[in-house]
Design an enzyme around this catalytic site. Structure first.
Site, PDB file in Angstrom:
ATOM      1  N   HIS A  25       0.846  -1.198   0.000  1.00  0.00           N
ATOM      2  CA  HIS A  25       0.000   0.000   0.000  1.00  0.00           C
ATOM      3  C   HIS A  25       0.883   1.250   0.000  1.00  0.00           C
ATOM      4  CE1 HIS A  25      -3.578   2.418   1.402  1.00  0.00           C
ATOM      5  NE2 HIS A  25      -2.595   3.191   1.832  1.00  0.00           N
ATOM      6  N   GLU A  26       1.850   1.295   0.913  1.00  0.00           N
ATOM      7  CA  GLU A  26       2.728   2.473   0.999  1.00  0.00           C
ATOM      8  C   GLU A  26       3.634   2.591  -0.226  1.00  0.00           C
ATOM      9  OE1 GLU A  26       2.493   4.897   3.063  1.00  0.00           O
ATOM     10  OE2 GLU A  26       0.893   3.920   4.173  1.00  0.00           O
ATOM     11  N   HIS A  29       1.883   4.275  -3.090  1.00  0.00           N
ATOM     12  CA  HIS A  29       1.874   5.734  -2.979  1.00  0.00           C
ATOM     13  C   HIS A  29       3.173   6.324  -3.528  1.00  0.00           C
ATOM     14  CE1 HIS A  29      -1.838   6.007  -0.841  1.00  0.00           C
ATOM     15  NE2 HIS A  29      -1.406   5.500   0.299  1.00  0.00           N
TER      16      HIS A  29
END
Length: 238
Positions: A25-26, A29
């Protein structure tokens, strides 16, 4: 899985599933920001698939660990996980259209989680095909791991879509709002986590019958779980 060390495989599979969901998820980004012209995460060494670079002591270790142990010691399985990682640094001033760029970067995290949930659903098929070569215990652990991967990614992705800064949903909404509304709205970011923690954990203790997490598990996440199974060719999931 209720006695002795019987819950150890459940603990390990839950940890691995959660770490994969949070780390990717990170990373999503960071890679989205890089693609839009911001190399801040890369320069700071945060554009990484190494989970240790994204660890937040409270959100990644203490709170998820507490939830894991409580569930395993009480019901013998994991039904709900909550936590967060150290946010990947993003400087939207490096992007041509900062608000829209921020929206795309924010959307990349949940999009990655939904993709990973679908991928875990697809992996059920090769596990089924190779089931004859595995022991029943090993097969059960693999199925449980894939189920927890779907669950962890759906919970993380859907939770982050709540329209509260600094959650991804808040930044997506800010990108859709006119600039005159987006900037004041983003000032809520300093209070965002407190608002979320109050609504998720404290308010249900103060107001009888108010349980947003339970409602979400029974409705939104359950629906999304069955949808993932359907889209990955595993029927309706029951």
């Amino acid at each position: 899985m209720t006695g002795g060390a019987g819950w150890l495989p459940e603990l390990l599979t839950a940890i691995i599933a959660s770490v994969l969901a949070i780390t990717l998820h990170e990373a999503a980004h960071g890679y989205a920001a890089l693609g839009l012209g911001d190399d801040t995460a890369k320069r700071m060494g945060r554009l990484s698939l190494n989970p240790l670079r994204h660890v937040d002591q409270v959100g990644t270790i203490l709170l998820p660990g507490f939830l894991l142990l409580v569930q395993l010691l009480t019901i013998g399985r994991v039904e709900f996980m909550f936590g967060w990682a150290k946010p990947v640094p993003v400087d939207v001033t490096h992007m041509r259209r900062p608000l829209q760029g921020m929206m795309l970067v924010a959307a990349a995290g949940p999009a990655m989680n939904f993709f990973l949930a679908w991928l875990a659903g697809l992996l059920v098929h090769p596990v089924e095909s190779g089931g004859a070569f595995l022991s029943p215990d090993s097969l059960g652990i693999l199925y449980r791991f894939l189920g927890l991967c779907i669950l962890a990614n759906l919970v993380l992705g859907l939770f982050n879509l709540l329209p509260i800064p600094p959650l991804d949903g808040g930044r997506i909404l800010a990108g859709l709002l006119p600039r005159s509304l987006a900037l004041p709205y983003m000032r809520l970011e300093r209070w965002g986590i407190l608002i979320v923690l109050f609504g998720v954990f404290l308010l249900p203790r103060l107001v009888d019958g108010f349980d947003p997490v339970g409602w979400a598990l029974r409705n939104v996440v359950a629906f999304a779980f069955n949808l993932v199974l359907l889209l990955s060719g595993n029927g309706s999931g029951g």
